[in-house]
Design a protein around this motif. Structure first.
Motif, PDB file in Angstrom:
ATOM      1  N   ARG A  94      34.547  40.447  50.297  1.00 41.63           N
ATOM      2  CA  ARG A  94      35.071  40.741  49.098  1.00 41.63           C
ATOM      3  C   ARG A  94      34.100  41.161  47.993  1.00 41.63           C
ATOM      4  O   ARG A  94      33.080  41.220  48.149  1.00 41.63           O
ATOM      5  CB  ARG A  94      35.969  39.640  48.697  1.00 41.63           C
ATOM      6  N   ASP A  95      34.709  41.786  46.909  1.00 39.52           N
ATOM      7  CA  ASP A  95      34.033  42.391  45.712  1.00 39.52           C
ATOM      8  C   ASP A  95      33.268  41.193  44.780  1.00 39.52           C
ATOM      9  O   ASP A  95      33.590  41.249  43.712  1.00 39.52           O
ATOM     10  CB  ASP A  95      34.711  43.307  45.019  1.00 39.52           C
ATOM     11  N   TRP A  96      32.407  40.264  45.389  1.00 39.02           N
ATOM     12  CA  TRP A  96      32.148  39.116  44.414  1.00 39.02           C
ATOM     13  C   TRP A  96      30.934  39.389  43.572  1.00 39.02           C
ATOM     14  O   TRP A  96      30.204  40.498  43.987  1.00 39.02           O
ATOM     15  CB  TRP A  96      31.582  38.002  45.346  1.00 39.02           C
ATOM     16  N   HIS A  97      30.687  38.823  42.499  1.00 39.40           N
ATOM     17  CA  HIS A  97      29.665  39.162  41.685  1.00 39.40           C
ATOM     18  C   HIS A  97      28.368  38.995  42.288  1.00 39.40           C
ATOM     19  O   HIS A  97      28.220  37.565  42.688  1.00 39.40           O
ATOM     20  CB  HIS A  97      29.966  38.293  40.225  1.00 39.40           C
ATOM     21  N   LEU A  98      27.287  39.574  42.272  1.00 46.51           N
ATOM     22  CA  LEU A  98      26.171  39.617  42.901  1.00 46.51           C
ATOM     23  C   LEU A  98      26.315  39.319  44.420  1.00 46.51           C
ATOM     24  O   LEU A  98      25.235  38.752  45.168  1.00 46.51           O
ATOM     25  CB  LEU A  98      25.249  38.384  42.245  1.00 46.51           C
ATOM     26  N   GLY A  99      27.466  39.367  44.934  1.00 51.25           N
ATOM     27  CA  GLY A  99      27.742  39.127  46.493  1.00 51.25           C
ATOM     28  C   GLY A  99      27.809  37.900  46.571  1.00 51.25           C
ATOM     29  O   GLY A  99      27.537  37.266  47.949  1.00 51.25           O
ATOM     30  N   LEU A 193      34.406  29.243  43.372  1.00 52.58           N
ATOM     31  CA  LEU A 193      33.719  29.790  42.000  1.00 52.58           C
ATOM     32  C   LEU A 193      32.887  30.930  42.388  1.00 52.58           C
ATOM     33  O   LEU A 193      32.093  30.883  43.203  1.00 52.58           O
ATOM     34  CB  LEU A 193      32.727  28.626  41.696  1.00 52.58           C
ATOM     35  N   ASP A 194      33.021  32.207  41.506  1.00 53.49           N
ATOM     36  CA  ASP A 194      32.356  33.213  41.619  1.00 53.49           C
ATOM     37  C   ASP A 194      31.272  33.006  40.638  1.00 53.49           C
ATOM     38  O   ASP A 194      30.026  33.318  40.749  1.00 53.49           O
ATOM     39  CB  ASP A 194      33.068  34.323  41.461  1.00 53.49           C
ATOM     40  N   TYR A 195      31.797  32.910  39.193  1.00 52.49           N
ATOM     41  CA  TYR A 195      30.760  33.071  38.130  1.00 52.49           C
ATOM     42  C   TYR A 195      31.771  32.422  36.714  1.00 52.49           C
ATOM     43  O   TYR A 195      32.827  32.184  36.994  1.00 52.49           O
ATOM     44  CB  TYR A 195      30.113  34.407  37.884  1.00 52.49           C
ATOM     45  N   VAL A 196      30.679  32.144  35.711  1.00 50.57           N
ATOM     46  CA  VAL A 196      31.252  31.809  34.362  1.00 50.57           C
ATOM     47  C   VAL A 196      30.922  32.630  33.488  1.00 50.57           C
ATOM     48  O   VAL A 196      29.629  33.160  33.710  1.00 50.57           O
ATOM     49  CB  VAL A 196      31.173  30.233  34.047  1.00 50.57           C
ATOM     50  N   VAL A 197      31.657  33.002  32.446  1.00 49.57           N
ATOM     51  CA  VAL A 197      31.232  33.847  31.184  1.00 49.57           C
ATOM     52  C   VAL A 197      31.206  32.633  30.001  1.00 49.57           C
ATOM     53  O   VAL A 197      32.296  32.041  29.695  1.00 49.57           O
ATOM     54  CB  VAL A 197      32.045  34.933  30.881  1.00 49.57           C
ATOM     55  N   VAL A 198      30.141  32.722  29.225  1.00 49.11           N
ATOM     56  CA  VAL A 198      29.888  31.911  28.102  1.00 49.11           C
ATOM     57  C   VAL A 198      29.908  32.659  26.863  1.00 49.11           C
ATOM     58  O   VAL A 198      29.030  33.720  26.718  1.00 49.11           O
ATOM     59  CB  VAL A 198      28.711  30.813  28.248  1.00 49.11           C
ATOM     60  N   SER A 395      34.844  41.129  37.471  1.00 50.98           N
ATOM     61  CA  SER A 395      34.492  42.083  38.081  1.00 50.98           C
ATOM     62  C   SER A 395      33.148  41.929  38.632  1.00 50.98           C
ATOM     63  O   SER A 395      32.289  41.212  38.384  1.00 50.98           O
ATOM     64  CB  SER A 395      34.276  43.565  37.112  1.00 50.98           C
ATOM     65  N   ASN A 396      32.596  42.826  39.538  1.00 57.01           N
ATOM     66  CA  ASN A 396      31.395  42.889  40.130  1.00 57.01           C
ATOM     67  C   ASN A 396      30.324  43.218  39.302  1.00 57.01           C
ATOM     68  O   ASN A 396      30.270  43.819  38.209  1.00 57.01           O
ATOM     69  CB  ASN A 396      31.246  43.343  41.353  1.00 57.01           C
ATOM     70  N   GLY A 397      28.852  43.045  39.682  1.00 57.88           N
ATOM     71  CA  GLY A 397      27.858  43.544  38.822  1.00 57.88           C
ATOM     72  C   GLY A 397      27.290  45.017  39.305  1.00 57.88           C
ATOM     73  O   GLY A 397      26.256  44.837  39.257  1.00 57.88           O
ATOM     74  N   GLY A 398      28.108  45.876  40.165  1.00 63.39           N
ATOM     75  CA  GLY A 398      27.637  46.763  40.901  1.00 63.39           C
ATOM     76  C   GLY A 398      27.253  47.740  39.764  1.00 63.39           C
ATOM     77  O   GLY A 398      27.359  47.945  38.492  1.00 63.39           O
ATOM     78  N   ALA A 399      26.310  48.819  40.313  1.00 59.23           N
ATOM     79  CA  ALA A 399      25.530  49.729  39.013  1.00 59.23           C
ATOM     80  C   ALA A 399      26.529  50.890  38.964  1.00 59.23           C
ATOM     81  O   ALA A 399      27.298  51.467  39.988  1.00 59.23           O
ATOM     82  CB  ALA A 399      24.332  50.018  39.971  1.00 59.23           C
TER      83      ALA A 399
END
Length: 440
Positions: A94-99, A193-198, A395-399
């Motif tokens: 799947r399209d996880w942040h940083l994989g 859990l994929d990531y959090v935003v603060v 969303s992912n962190g892709g370039a």
């Protein structure tokens, strides 16, 4: 006790409710996740304060797992160890942040998130295999119940699972506990859990970014047995970056950095099974500033039974956020001390590749771009911009590619690139124009 408010786009599951599934969360706007070291998105709409979004990946030491991540306990699963399949294919694809992600189905397993700021947004997965979880803020014993269950499996990237707002600006901790199977609601038992935003306050106006890396990091070291490595690391999906990592395996060795004219500071470095504990101390000349020392566990059990190389067995081999402080006084002087505190006796490593400050010194970078010394790639997500508003899909962190090292594609760079392409084209097709063959 802080007063908090919750996102209305996230449903609260009644533990005594009828046998039915909670409604699907209605996410309306996108909140892009940024790879480590990428320039944040600043919100300067207020005349009295500037805010920034800080992305903390599930692999960061700022997030603590209880029970600890261990192959033996089987409490937490990562893309390497997770063999569970979803309805649309392997979770690991799947399209996880940083994989990366952390998933568990163990009742009462808890994720503790330590951060500085006033708002936190939790991103993970939704679907029929997920169920109830509770969220606890700071010392408040009240746990608000949520559910990540939806009848249909989510696709693509992560979804917003919960939002914690209304906190006082400062240091907080949020606990996320897996509640396990419940009698009544139709739902699964897992949590991912994929990531959090603060959301952090980083001063007023448009802060500049000043980075200390490479040879400048060496000058800060008190280390007698330090090592400097030039490595190319994964910096997000399709993004690599060559950087200098300064490390030491000796307990008590440290880096000390004094700075001023700053409103926030961040520390980045790597994390894997060879690392140990470290401390971060921040003191100031300001009488109103209360100094602090925070201890972190920089290890991550990448030593899976079938693997022999711990470093390359980790899903995430790039930088992670290792410490962050915000809402600093730009008129004060600060001293940051990073120390290897590991007592395991096994020569555990502590490393740093970047110390970043925000304030009146440095350069202004485009949101999502990497600072000078990086790859220069624009790592902002293609799913939208702007500050967190409590809704939206992750969303992912892709370039998305194409940026220069200062975050903006300049006209002279474009002209040079175009000229190079023309030259290569002429060389390749010179024979067709009677100019002779490229090869003898």
């Amino acid at each position: 006790m802080d007063t908090t408010t919750r996102s209305t786009s996230t449903t609260t599951a009644d533990p005594n409710g009828a046998t039915s599934s909670p409604a699907t969360a209605t996410n309306t706007s996108a909140t892009p996740a940024l790879v480590p070291e990428a320039a944040p998105r600043f919100d300067t709409s207020s005349a009295n304060a500037t805010y920034a979004n800080l992305t903390i990946d599930s692999f960061s030491p700022l997030i603590v797992y209880d029970p600890p991540m261990s192959v033996g306990t089987g409490a937490w699963h990562t893309p390497i160890t997770d063999s569970r399949l979803s309805e649309i294919g392997p979770l690991s694809l799947r399209d996880w942040h940083l994989g990366t992600y952390m998933r568990s189905e163990m009742p009462n397993a808890t994720i503790w998130i330590w951060f500085e700021g006033s708002e936190l947004y939790l991103y993970g997965d939704r679907g029929p295999s997920y169920g109830a979880f509770s969220v606890q803020v700071d010392s408040d014993t009240t746990k608000e119940l949520r559910s990540a269950y939806t009848p249909a499996q989510s696709m693509g990237g992560s979804s917003l699972l919960d939002a914690v707002r209304g906190l006082s600006e400062g240091r907080h901790k949020v606990g996320v506990t897996i509640e396990g199977p419940r009698t009544g609601p139709v739902e699964g038992s897992g949590f991912l859990l994929d990531y959090v935003v603060v959301r952090q306050r980083v001063g007023t106006g448009q802060p500049k970014i000043s980075d200390v890396r490479g040879a400048d990091l060496e000058k800060l070291s008190s280390w007698k047995a330090w090592t400097k490595d030039e490595v190319t690391v994964q910096q997000g999906q399709n993004v690599t970056q060559t950087k200098t990592i300064v490390s030491s395996s000796a307990k008590g060795e440290s880096l000390t950095y004094s700075f001023s004219n700053a409103t926030a500071v961040q520390v980045y470095g790597t994390r894997n099974a060879t690392h140990g504990t470290y401390s971060v101390s921040l003191t100031s000349s300001s009488p109103s500033f209360v100094g602090s020392t925070t201890f972190y566990d920089g290890s991550f059990p990448c030593d899976f039974p079938s693997r022999t190389n711990n470093l390359t067995s980790c899903e995430w081999r790039g930088s992670v956020l290792k410490h962050a402080a915000e809402n600093l006084d730009p008129a004060a002087n600060y001293t940051l001390k990073l120390e290897n505190t590991d007592v395991s006796g096994g020569g555990r490593i502590f490393d740093v590749d970047l110390i970043r400050t925000f304030g009146g010194n440095g350069v202004v970078l485009e949101p999502g771009s990497l600072a000078p010394g990086g790859s220069g790639l624009d790592v902002g997500s293609g799913s939208g911009g702007g500050m967190v508003d409590g809704g939206g899909s992750g969303s992912n962190g892709g370039a998305s590619g194409g940026g220069t090292q200062n975050g903006a594609l300049r006209a002279d760079a474009m002209g040079s690139s175009f000229a190079l392409v023309v030259l290569l084209w002429c060389l390749l097709f010179r024979d067709a124009f009677g100019l002779g063959s490229l090869y003898p």
